[in-house]
Design an enzyme around this catalytic site. Structure first.
Site, PDB file in Angstrom:
ATOM      1  N   CYS A  10       0.981  -1.000  -0.494  1.00 16.83           N
ATOM      2  CA  CYS A  10      -0.233   0.137  -0.197  1.00 16.83           C
ATOM      3  C   CYS A  10       0.569   1.616   0.048  1.00 16.83           C
ATOM      4  O   CYS A  10       2.157   1.211   0.091  1.00 16.83           O
ATOM      5  CB  CYS A  10      -1.506  -0.143   1.590  1.00 16.83           C
ATOM      6  SG  CYS A  10       0.347   0.083   2.874  1.00 16.83           S
ATOM      7  N   ARG A  16      -3.116  -1.020   5.655  1.00 15.30           N
ATOM      8  CA  ARG A  16      -3.909  -1.574   4.315  1.00 15.30           C
ATOM      9  C   ARG A  16      -2.180  -2.631   4.327  1.00 15.30           C
ATOM     10  O   ARG A  16      -3.575  -4.282   4.586  1.00 15.30           O
ATOM     11  CB  ARG A  16      -4.557  -0.899   3.585  1.00 15.30           C
ATOM     12  CG  ARG A  16      -5.074  -0.118   3.263  1.00 15.30           C
ATOM     13  CD  ARG A  16      -5.477   0.490   1.586  1.00 15.30           C
ATOM     14  NE  ARG A  16      -4.238   1.741   1.420  1.00 15.30           N
ATOM     15  CZ  ARG A  16      -4.199   2.036   0.975  1.00 15.30           C
ATOM     16  NH1 ARG A  16      -5.181   2.301  -0.154  1.00 15.30           N
ATOM     17  NH2 ARG A  16      -2.471   3.222   0.555  1.00 15.30           N
ATOM     18  N   ASP A 127      -7.759   3.640   1.266  1.00 15.93           N
ATOM     19  CA  ASP A 127      -6.823   4.137   2.016  1.00 15.93           C
ATOM     20  C   ASP A 127      -8.088   4.750   3.443  1.00 15.93           C
ATOM     21  O   ASP A 127      -8.651   6.168   3.647  1.00 15.93           O
ATOM     22  CB  ASP A 127      -6.207   5.681   1.136  1.00 15.93           C
ATOM     23  CG  ASP A 127      -4.903   6.324   2.784  1.00 15.93           C
ATOM     24  OD1 ASP A 127      -5.036   5.835   3.341  1.00 15.93           O
ATOM     25  OD2 ASP A 127      -3.948   6.978   2.082  1.00 15.93           O
TER      26      ASP A 127
HETATM   27  P1  4NP Z   1      -1.343   2.764   4.341  1.00 12.69           P
HETATM   28  O1  4NP Z   1      -2.362   4.203   4.816  1.00 12.69           O
HETATM   29  O2  4NP Z   1      -1.203   3.042   2.821  1.00 12.69           O
HETATM   30  O3  4NP Z   1      -2.854   2.030   4.149  1.00 12.69           O
HETATM   31  O4  4NP Z   1      -1.055   2.829   5.109  1.00 12.69           O
HETATM   32  C1  4NP Z   1      -1.099   5.337   4.757  1.00 12.69           C
HETATM   33  C2  4NP Z   1      -0.761   5.356   5.288  1.00 12.69           C
HETATM   34  C3  4NP Z   1      -0.157   7.029   5.846  1.00 12.69           C
HETATM   35  C4  4NP Z   1      -0.145   7.470   4.569  1.00 12.69           C
HETATM   36  C5  4NP Z   1      -1.133   7.274   3.739  1.00 12.69           C
HETATM   37  C6  4NP Z   1      -1.556   5.869   3.354  1.00 12.69           C
HETATM   38  N1  4NP Z   1       0.914   9.013   4.607  1.00 12.69           N
HETATM   39  O5  4NP Z   1      -0.027   9.503   4.303  1.00 12.69           O
HETATM   40  O6  4NP Z   1       1.541   9.536   5.603  1.00 12.69           O
END
Ligand code: 4NP
Length: 155
Positions: A10, A16, A127
């Site tokens: 992800c 995720r 997300d």
């Molecule tokens: P992930 O969620 O891609 O599911 O781990 C996110 C975690 C952090 C960020 C964006 C999405 N961020 O912008 O820091």
């Protein structure tokens, strides 16, 4: 059965994909397939490198019996050579993975998590980072369903 290595990807590798890793590891263990299926996760970015999964993701996952203990890391060159399936959560993940893949063979390893869903018709795992409880529960619903479908396909 041939050994398979799965990498979930992800954006940040704190919500995720670590949840997908934790869910799939539990299902693999329950199926007694630990010697045949290896599971890991990574992020398109390294912004959260070294961190445990997001507190909220860990709490919602724990309520369903999944312990998320992985540490965030970015996708690396060797991942495209070492893993058999590289599974992204949304369009952006898949676009970035296709750009990073060093060979046409490694591009063919890239898949979309929701393509393995059995019950849900969603076309991506959204997300949850800036949203509320519903977003985290939806992520877990989609990941549990797609992990079931994925396990059926690879065994
Ligand atoms: P992930 O969620 O891609 O599911 O781990 C996110 C975690 C952090 C960020 C964006 C999405 N961020 O912008 O820091």
């Amino acid at each position: 059965m041939e050994k398979k290595k799965l990498l979930f990807v992800c954006l940040g590798n704190i919500c995720r994909s670590p949840a997908a890793e934790g869910i799939m590891k539990k299902k693999v263990k329950e199926a007694g397939l630990e010697n045949f299926i290896e599971v890991d996760s990574a992020g398109i970015t390294g912004y959260h490198e070294g961190e445990l999964p997001d507190q909220r993701m860990r709490a919602y996952a724990a309520r369903r019996g999944y312990e998320l203990t992985s540490r965030s890391r970015p996708v690396k060159y060797n991942d495209f050579l070492e893993f058999d399936l590289i599974i992204g959560m949304d369009d952006s993940n898949i676009r970035h993975l296709m750009q990073k893949a060093p060979t046409p063979e490694s591009q063919q390893k890239i898949h979309r998590m929701t393509d393995y869903c059995k019950k849900y018709t969603n076309d991506h795992v959204p997300d949850p980072y800036y949203g509320g409880a519903n977003g985290f529960e939806l992520v877990l619903d989609l990941l549990e369903d797609s992990c079931d479908g994925l396990l059926e396909i690879i065994i």
